[in-house]
Structure formats: C-alpha cells, structure tokens
Design a protein around this motif. Structure first.
Motif, PDB file in Angstrom:
ATOM      1  N   GLN A 155       0.927  -1.257  -0.273  1.00 24.73           N
ATOM      2  CA  GLN A 155       0.013   0.105  -0.107  1.00 24.73           C
ATOM      3  C   GLN A 155       1.028   1.206  -0.074  1.00 24.73           C
ATOM      4  O   GLN A 155       0.385   2.468   0.175  1.00 24.73           O
ATOM      5  N   ASP A 156       2.248   1.118   0.041  1.00 25.33           N
ATOM      6  CA  ASP A 156       3.207   2.332  -0.148  1.00 25.33           C
ATOM      7  C   ASP A 156       3.197   2.586  -1.756  1.00 25.33           C
ATOM      8  O   ASP A 156       2.666   1.906  -2.732  1.00 25.33           O
ATOM      9  N   ALA A 157       3.483   4.069  -1.869  1.00 28.96           N
ATOM     10  CA  ALA A 157       3.685   4.339  -3.123  1.00 28.96           C
ATOM     11  C   ALA A 157       4.639   5.502  -2.975  1.00 28.96           C
ATOM     12  O   ALA A 157       5.072   5.949  -2.180  1.00 28.96           O
ATOM     13  N   ALA A 168       4.236   7.792  -0.085  1.00 31.96           N
ATOM     14  CA  ALA A 168       3.025   8.009   0.573  1.00 31.96           C
ATOM     15  C   ALA A 168       2.766   6.505   1.135  1.00 31.96           C
ATOM     16  O   ALA A 168       3.189   5.656   0.454  1.00 31.96           O
ATOM     17  N   ASP A 169       2.017   6.300   2.395  1.00 30.92           N
ATOM     18  CA  ASP A 169       1.968   5.130   3.129  1.00 30.92           C
ATOM     19  C   ASP A 169       0.695   4.790   3.214  1.00 30.92           C
ATOM     20  O   ASP A 169       0.020   5.350   4.245  1.00 30.92           O
ATOM     21  N   GLY A 170      -0.456   4.298   2.482  1.00 33.72           N
ATOM     22  CA  GLY A 170      -1.733   3.951   2.461  1.00 33.72           C
ATOM     23  C   GLY A 170      -2.185   3.173   3.496  1.00 33.72           C
ATOM     24  O   GLY A 170      -1.404   2.204   3.880  1.00 33.72           O
ATOM     25  N   SER A 317       9.073   5.152   4.220  1.00 32.93           N
ATOM     26  CA  SER A 317       7.872   4.887   5.000  1.00 32.93           C
ATOM     27  C   SER A 317       8.392   4.219   6.220  1.00 32.93           C
ATOM     28  O   SER A 317       9.325   3.900   6.532  1.00 32.93           O
ATOM     29  N   ASP A 318       7.110   4.309   7.247  1.00 30.47           N
ATOM     30  CA  ASP A 318       7.704   3.396   8.498  1.00 30.47           C
ATOM     31  C   ASP A 318       7.940   2.188   8.443  1.00 30.47           C
ATOM     32  O   ASP A 318       8.464   1.512   9.649  1.00 30.47           O
ATOM     33  N   GLY A 319       7.778   1.564   7.446  1.00 34.36           N
ATOM     34  CA  GLY A 319       8.076  -0.086   7.142  1.00 34.36           C
ATOM     35  C   GLY A 319       9.775  -0.240   7.503  1.00 34.36           C
ATOM     36  O   GLY A 319      10.271  -1.235   7.665  1.00 34.36           O
ATOM     37  N   LEU A 320      10.582   1.112   6.934  1.00 29.16           N
ATOM     38  CA  LEU A 320      11.976   1.184   7.262  1.00 29.16           C
ATOM     39  C   LEU A 320      12.311   1.384   8.732  1.00 29.16           C
ATOM     40  O   LEU A 320      12.967   0.768   9.418  1.00 29.16           O
ATOM     41  N   PRO A 356       8.268  -6.542   8.576  1.00 25.76           N
ATOM     42  CA  PRO A 356       6.653  -6.664   8.980  1.00 25.76           C
ATOM     43  C   PRO A 356       5.742  -5.879   8.035  1.00 25.76           C
ATOM     44  O   PRO A 356       4.455  -6.295   7.890  1.00 25.76           O
ATOM     45  N   ASP A 357       6.370  -4.788   7.359  1.00 23.55           N
ATOM     46  CA  ASP A 357       5.446  -3.993   6.656  1.00 23.55           C
ATOM     47  C   ASP A 357       6.081  -3.799   5.377  1.00 23.55           C
ATOM     48  O   ASP A 357       7.094  -3.994   5.006  1.00 23.55           O
ATOM     49  N   ASN A 358       5.130  -2.888   4.625  1.00 23.20           N
ATOM     50  CA  ASN A 358       5.817  -2.443   3.239  1.00 23.20           C
ATOM     51  C   ASN A 358       6.860  -1.476   3.544  1.00 23.20           C
ATOM     52  O   ASN A 358       6.725  -0.832   4.396  1.00 23.20           O
TER      53      ASN A 358
END
Ligand code: MN
Length: 368
Positions: A155-157, A168-170, A317-320, A356-358
């Motif tokens: 869901q990231d872009a 963007a992190d949807g 994004s917060d995935g990093l 754990p996240d995009n």
C-alpha cells in the motif's frame, strides 16, 4: 492576615483587576468571598501563590485553559506534573517557532533577492544577474518500494524525479489507491516550470489539498504523504503523517520531519522516552493523515530547507524506520555509490529485520 481586596490582591500579584475578574469568570482564580451587596471580591492570602503562578504562565504566553491544568496540578502538590505540563507547552511553542523561522528567513531572502534581479533583468552577459540568481543544484534520484515479508499487498507508493521526491503510505481497505492518488496529485510538480520560489509553497500546498480530495473517494482509508520539491538550491518539504525525511550531511544523519503520531506527541510532552516510543504498541497511530476529511484541521506542514552540494536525502515509510535502527540507515546511505544502491541496501536491511510492513525508500544525492 485578613482577606485582601481585589485592589490589594492585584497589587501583590501584578495582575490587573480586570484580569482577576476574567479569571474569576473562567474559574481559574475564584475569590474566597464576594460581597453579596457590593459585589466586591475578596481574596485569601493563601491564594497569592496560585495567582503569582498564573501571572508567570501568562508571561510565557500559555493559554488560560492550559494554565488551569498546571495550577490544578500545583495545588494538588504534583509539582513534577506541573513542571511536565510547562515543558510540554514550551516544546510545542519551540517546534512551531522553528517552522515559522524557516518560512520567515525564506521570505526575507526571497524578497531581497527579487529586487536587484527585477532591475537588472536577465540580459545575457549582465554580470549582476549571477550575483542574485540562485545556484541550481542537480540531483540524482531513485525510489524502491517493496511489499515486505508479511503483508499480502503493498500500500506504499513513491515517486522520484528531477525535482520531486515523494513517498505515501496508504492504510485501510483502499490504502493502496489512497497512496497512489496522493502521489499522482503531486506528480505534475516535477515538470512545473521553475518559476518564482514563493509560488513553490503554494503549489505544494495545493497539490496536497488535491491529494486529500483524491483520497476522499476511498472510504475509511487514507495515506501519509511526505515530499520534497527542489528549486534552485532550496527544497520545499511537505509532510503529513509518519513517513520520514532524513538528511545525511557531513557524515551525520538528521531527521528532517517530525512524526505526526500519538507516540511522538507523548515524547514531545515528556510522557514517554524516545526509547520507550520505539517499541510502543500504538506507535503507528497517526495524529494527522490525508483521509479526505474537509480541511477542517490544519494546513499541511510545509517547510523550506537550504540544500547543499553533497547532501543525501532519504524519504522512507515506517516499514523502514520502525525496524531499521538509524545507525544502519546512516551506514547504508553513506556507503551507497548511487541513490538506487542506497534504496536497495535499505530495503535489504528492512528484510534483514523481518520486513513486517511495506517498505519504501526514495533517495536523492545532490551533485557535489
Ligand atoms: Mn507502513
């Protein structure tokens, strides 16, 4: 010592009688006795302490509602709590002031630079113009977005171009569409004619409002949005949510953005240490996001920075940021020869921490 008249009390506390009447109405400082016939207010000597505290808090500009909270803690002998409230208030003032200082210095420069330029024009061979036109910095850029090892969708872009870097992190059922819509709304800025720098901020703010409109169609979904737009040697930064911008300069890593999260607000207010925040179960809870709501809240956060040759910028994004320690981020950014290498190294680092996240990274190197 008997009761004090409002005049004597005002004199002792350096609050005006008018202010005292107002504080009475607001319940902030009630006289112990009001004469039923004359309406005169009387105060007890024990109230001097609270009144003096009110006066000092007024001098630092604290709103009355907040003063009430501090005074109540103080009266309940919770001095540490009262101190924490003052510290939290002041942290907020300083953050707001820092953002306004950036804009003010930009405006000063912008206004004083325009004048000689308008007089000398842009005639070829006119040496004066080289004094006043801003130096153009060129950037190299790349963006990588990755689903990660746990989530089923991404869901990231992201976008990376000559002048624009955006992530963007949807979130929510239509999070991917929301994130993509936000990036689409910004994309035209990359090819916008490099006009007056002052227009840049408006263009960014308009693009974010357009992004918010685009997200409106997606029920219960929204997105973060963090973007950088270059003009000459400056970059404008727009930021909503917990996607982050970092700067690597002279071997040090600086976090340029401030997370709009509940946890970050608690850290700002001294209720949580930065170490506790890292593992807080609700660290992803956003205070601000693009969710299509009417612009009832505040305008997007827009700031200006002076870029320098050799700077390296990262949007992620917060995935990093939630899993890769900043020391590792610094190392990867510094070691990579190209923006693309950096982005890939960072995504690999997220994988090494379980992804754990995009995860999305957009990187720009300012040519040296
Ligand atoms: Mn995320």
């Amino acid at each position: 010592m008997g009761l004090l008249t409002i005049g004597a009390f005002a004199h002792a506390t350096r609050l005006s009688a008018k202010a005292l009447r107002r504080y009475d109405e607001l319940g902030l400082l009630r006289p112990v006795r009001v004469d039923p016939y004359s309406g005169y207010r009387y105060y007890a000597p024990e109230q001097l302490e609270r009144a003096r505290l009110v006066a000092w808090l007024r001098r630092i500009g604290m709103p009355l509602a907040r003063i009430g909270a501090v005074c109540d803690l103080y009266d309940a002998s919770d001095r540490a709590g009262a101190a924490r409230e003052v510290r939290a208030y002041w942290a907020r003032v300083e953050a707001d002031t820092a953002a306004r200082r950036d804009l003010a210095s930009f405006l000063v420069e912008h206004l004083s630079a325009d004048l000689p330029q308008a007089l000398s024009g842009r005639l070829p061979g006119n040496e004066d113009t080289t004094m006043t036109t801003t130096r153009e910095l060129t950037i190299r850029y790349a963006a990588v977005t990755d689903r990660g090892l746990v989530r089923e969708t991404n869901q990231d872009a992201a976008y990376a171009g000559e002048r624009l870097l955006a992530v963007a992190d949807g979130y929510g059922a239509s999070g991917a569409d929301a994130g993509a819509a936000a990036i689409e709304a910004l994309r035209p800025l990359d090819t916008m004619a490099p006009g007056r720098a002052g227009d840049l901020l408006n263009a960014l703010e308009d693009a974010v409002l357009r992004a918010n409109e685009a997200v409106r169609g997606h029920e219960e979904s929204g997105t973060t949005l963090t973007a950088m737009l270059w003009t000459g040697s400056r970059l404008a930064l727009v930021h909503v949510g917990d996607t982050r911008a970092y700067l690597l300069r002279d071997g040090r890593l600086y976090r340029v953005t401030h997370d709009h999260t509940v946890v970050q607000a608690m850290v700002d207010e001294g209720r949580l240490t930065p170490e506790e925040a890292v593992s807080h179960p609700q660290r992803a809870l956003l205070l601000r996001a693009l969710d299509g709501a009417e612009a009832s809240g505040r305008a997007p956060e827009v700031r200006l920075h002076e870029a320098r040759a050799g700077d390296r910028y990262l949007l992620c994004s917060d995935g990093l940021s939630a899993v890769v320690p900043e020391a590792e981020v610094l190392e990867a950014l510094a070691a990579a020869a190209t923006p693309s290498d950096a982005a890939h190294l960072l995504v690999a680092a997220a994988h090494a921490h379980g992804a754990p996240d995009n995860t999305t990274c957009a990187v720009a190197h300012v040519a040296g």
